[in-house]
Design a protein around this motif. Structure first.
Motif, PDB file in Angstrom:
ATOM      1  N   THR A 170      32.836 -44.291   9.698  1.00 26.48           N
ATOM      2  CA  THR A 170      33.203 -44.062  11.099  1.00 26.48           C
ATOM      3  C   THR A 170      34.558 -44.679  11.408  1.00 26.48           C
ATOM      4  O   THR A 170      35.410 -44.050  12.054  1.00 26.48           O
ATOM      5  CB  THR A 170      32.133 -44.658  12.038  1.00 26.48           C
ATOM      6  OG1 THR A 170      30.897 -43.988  11.798  1.00 26.48           O
ATOM      7  CG2 THR A 170      32.524 -44.519  13.493  1.00 26.48           C
ATOM      8  N   LEU A 182      36.622 -31.835   6.562  1.00 31.71           N
ATOM      9  CA  LEU A 182      36.447 -31.711   8.006  1.00 31.71           C
ATOM     10  C   LEU A 182      37.737 -32.000   8.746  1.00 31.71           C
ATOM     11  O   LEU A 182      38.718 -32.448   8.158  1.00 31.71           O
ATOM     12  CB  LEU A 182      35.382 -32.687   8.483  1.00 31.71           C
ATOM     13  CG  LEU A 182      35.781 -34.168   8.446  1.00 31.71           C
ATOM     14  CD1 LEU A 182      35.246 -34.862   9.678  1.00 31.71           C
ATOM     15  CD2 LEU A 182      35.265 -34.825   7.199  1.00 31.71           C
ATOM     16  N   GLN A 183      37.694 -31.752  10.049  1.00 30.72           N
ATOM     17  CA  GLN A 183      38.734 -32.236  10.953  1.00 30.72           C
ATOM     18  C   GLN A 183      38.166 -33.477  11.609  1.00 30.72           C
ATOM     19  O   GLN A 183      37.045 -33.449  12.129  1.00 30.72           O
ATOM     20  CB  GLN A 183      39.073 -31.185  11.997  1.00 30.72           C
ATOM     21  CG  GLN A 183      40.035 -30.153  11.450  1.00 30.72           C
ATOM     22  CD  GLN A 183      40.968 -29.717  12.538  1.00 30.72           C
ATOM     23  OE1 GLN A 183      40.626 -28.848  13.294  1.00 30.72           O
ATOM     24  NE2 GLN A 183      42.129 -30.336  12.614  1.00 30.72           N
ATOM     25  N   THR A 199      42.946 -32.974   9.470  1.00 28.90           N
ATOM     26  CA  THR A 199      42.107 -32.522   8.373  1.00 28.90           C
ATOM     27  C   THR A 199      41.995 -33.618   7.325  1.00 28.90           C
ATOM     28  O   THR A 199      42.983 -34.263   6.967  1.00 28.90           O
ATOM     29  CB  THR A 199      42.694 -31.248   7.728  1.00 28.90           C
ATOM     30  OG1 THR A 199      42.785 -30.246   8.750  1.00 28.90           O
ATOM     31  CG2 THR A 199      41.821 -30.743   6.609  1.00 28.90           C
ATOM     32  N   HIS A 228      41.658 -39.816  12.985  1.00 30.81           N
ATOM     33  CA  HIS A 228      41.774 -39.159  14.296  1.00 30.81           C
ATOM     34  C   HIS A 228      42.930 -39.742  15.113  1.00 30.81           C
ATOM     35  O   HIS A 228      43.694 -39.010  15.735  1.00 30.81           O
ATOM     36  CB  HIS A 228      40.469 -39.282  15.076  1.00 30.81           C
ATOM     37  CG  HIS A 228      40.568 -38.756  16.459  1.00 30.81           C
ATOM     38  ND1 HIS A 228      40.697 -37.406  16.736  1.00 30.81           N
ATOM     39  CD2 HIS A 228      40.586 -39.388  17.650  1.00 30.81           C
ATOM     40  CE1 HIS A 228      40.787 -37.236  18.042  1.00 30.81           C
ATOM     41  NE2 HIS A 228      40.716 -38.426  18.617  1.00 30.81           N
ATOM     42  N   GLN A 255      28.462 -36.327  13.058  1.00 28.65           N
ATOM     43  CA  GLN A 255      27.874 -35.451  12.043  1.00 28.65           C
ATOM     44  C   GLN A 255      28.084 -36.018  10.647  1.00 28.65           C
ATOM     45  O   GLN A 255      27.177 -35.993   9.813  1.00 28.65           O
ATOM     46  CB  GLN A 255      28.489 -34.053  12.127  1.00 28.65           C
ATOM     47  CG  GLN A 255      28.125 -33.320  13.390  1.00 28.65           C
ATOM     48  CD  GLN A 255      28.912 -32.025  13.535  1.00 28.65           C
ATOM     49  OE1 GLN A 255      30.003 -31.871  12.998  1.00 28.65           O
ATOM     50  NE2 GLN A 255      28.337 -31.090  14.273  1.00 28.65           N
ATOM     51  N   ILE A 256      29.265 -36.561  10.394  1.00 28.78           N
ATOM     52  CA  ILE A 256      29.548 -37.131   9.077  1.00 28.78           C
ATOM     53  C   ILE A 256      28.696 -38.370   8.846  1.00 28.78           C
ATOM     54  O   ILE A 256      28.190 -38.586   7.745  1.00 28.78           O
ATOM     55  CB  ILE A 256      31.052 -37.442   8.918  1.00 28.78           C
ATOM     56  CG1 ILE A 256      31.864 -36.148   9.030  1.00 28.78           C
ATOM     57  CG2 ILE A 256      31.335 -38.156   7.611  1.00 28.78           C
ATOM     58  CD1 ILE A 256      31.469 -35.064   8.044  1.00 28.78           C
ATOM     59  N   CYS A 277      33.807 -35.358  17.912  1.00 32.79           N
ATOM     60  CA  CYS A 277      32.525 -34.651  17.841  1.00 32.79           C
ATOM     61  C   CYS A 277      32.031 -34.493  16.404  1.00 32.79           C
ATOM     62  O   CYS A 277      30.831 -34.332  16.174  1.00 32.79           O
ATOM     63  CB  CYS A 277      32.631 -33.286  18.513  1.00 32.79           C
ATOM     64  SG  CYS A 277      33.829 -32.180  17.739  1.00 32.79           S
ATOM     65  N   ARG A 278      32.905 -34.582  15.424  1.00 34.12           N
ATOM     66  CA  ARG A 278      32.514 -34.431  14.020  1.00 34.12           C
ATOM     67  C   ARG A 278      32.128 -35.753  13.367  1.00 34.12           C
ATOM     68  O   ARG A 278      31.403 -35.771  12.376  1.00 34.12           O
ATOM     69  CB  ARG A 278      33.666 -33.806  13.211  1.00 34.12           C
ATOM     70  CG  ARG A 278      34.052 -32.411  13.599  1.00 34.12           C
ATOM     71  CD  ARG A 278      32.989 -31.438  13.224  1.00 34.12           C
ATOM     72  NE  ARG A 278      32.621 -31.666  11.844  1.00 34.12           N
ATOM     73  CZ  ARG A 278      32.439 -30.755  10.928  1.00 34.12           C
ATOM     74  NH1 ARG A 278      32.549 -29.509  11.242  1.00 34.12           N
ATOM     75  NH2 ARG A 278      32.108 -31.068   9.700  1.00 34.12           N
TER      76      ARG A 278
END
Length: 182
Positions: free
Chosen positions: A48, A13-14, A63, A55, A22-23, A18-19
């Motif tokens: 997280t 993922l990136q 990535t 990030h 989801q993870i 926002c992701r």
């Protein structure tokens, strides 16, 4: 992309805000599938924090790959990114007013072990933590003493079952205002 085998799951993922949610949901679902529900909160919080670090700090891009693996009674969660700079665990200070910089300290506190390893190709690192996944030793069964006193006041009726070994010292119980300990 998500791939997984019986005891190994990989998500690429990136690491964008926002992701990250989801993870967390993917990790939670995978742990439920493996019947590791007691580890969900700690694993989701740890992943997280590690994704937030990617990030904030990873260069040149965001990535990364999240790997979760269950092997020999241990759950290991790794976040692999392309930035070769190694993270630094900051000393936690109670008086610090900073709003960040505690992610690795939190990961260290919630896990049994954690660390960083450089990628073999020199193009990044993996930051990981592990949690014990095997159930703890069973507590030997002991007889439970049931203490019942005659009911003097119907409003206070109670039957108490207590394992005497579970309480270090007897605790006073207050019946009602002004009557003192029972």
């Amino acid at each position: 992309m998500i791939s997984h085998s019986r005891r190994h799951c990989v998500v690429e993922l990136q690491a964008l805000p926002c992701r990250i949610g989801q993870i967390r949901r993917i990790v939670s679902a995978q742990l439920r599938h493996w019947q590791l529900d007691p580890l969900i909160d700690r694993a989701a919080l740890g992943v997280t924090e590690l994704l937030s670090n990617v990030h904030r700090h990873a260069q040149p891009h965001k990535t990364c790959t999240v790997e979760i693996e269950l092997r020999l009674g241990r759950l290991t969660v790794s976040v692999i990114d392309g930035d070769p700079r190694l993270p630094v665990l900051r000393e936690a200070r109670a008086e610090a007013l900073e709003t960040g910089g505690r992610g690795l300290a939190l990961v260290a506190a919630l896990s049994e072990a954690w660390g960083v390893r450089e990628q073999a190709d020199g193009r990044g690192k993996a930051v990981w933590f592990s949690l014990r996944a095997a159930p703890g030793p069973a507590v030997p069964a002991r007889p439970v003493r049931i203490a019942a006193e005659p009911v003097r006041d119907a409003a206070r009726a109670a039957l108490v079952a207590m394992d005497p070994g579970a309480v270090a010292a007897p605790l006073p119980m207050v019946a009602s205002a002004g009557t003192g300990p029972v």
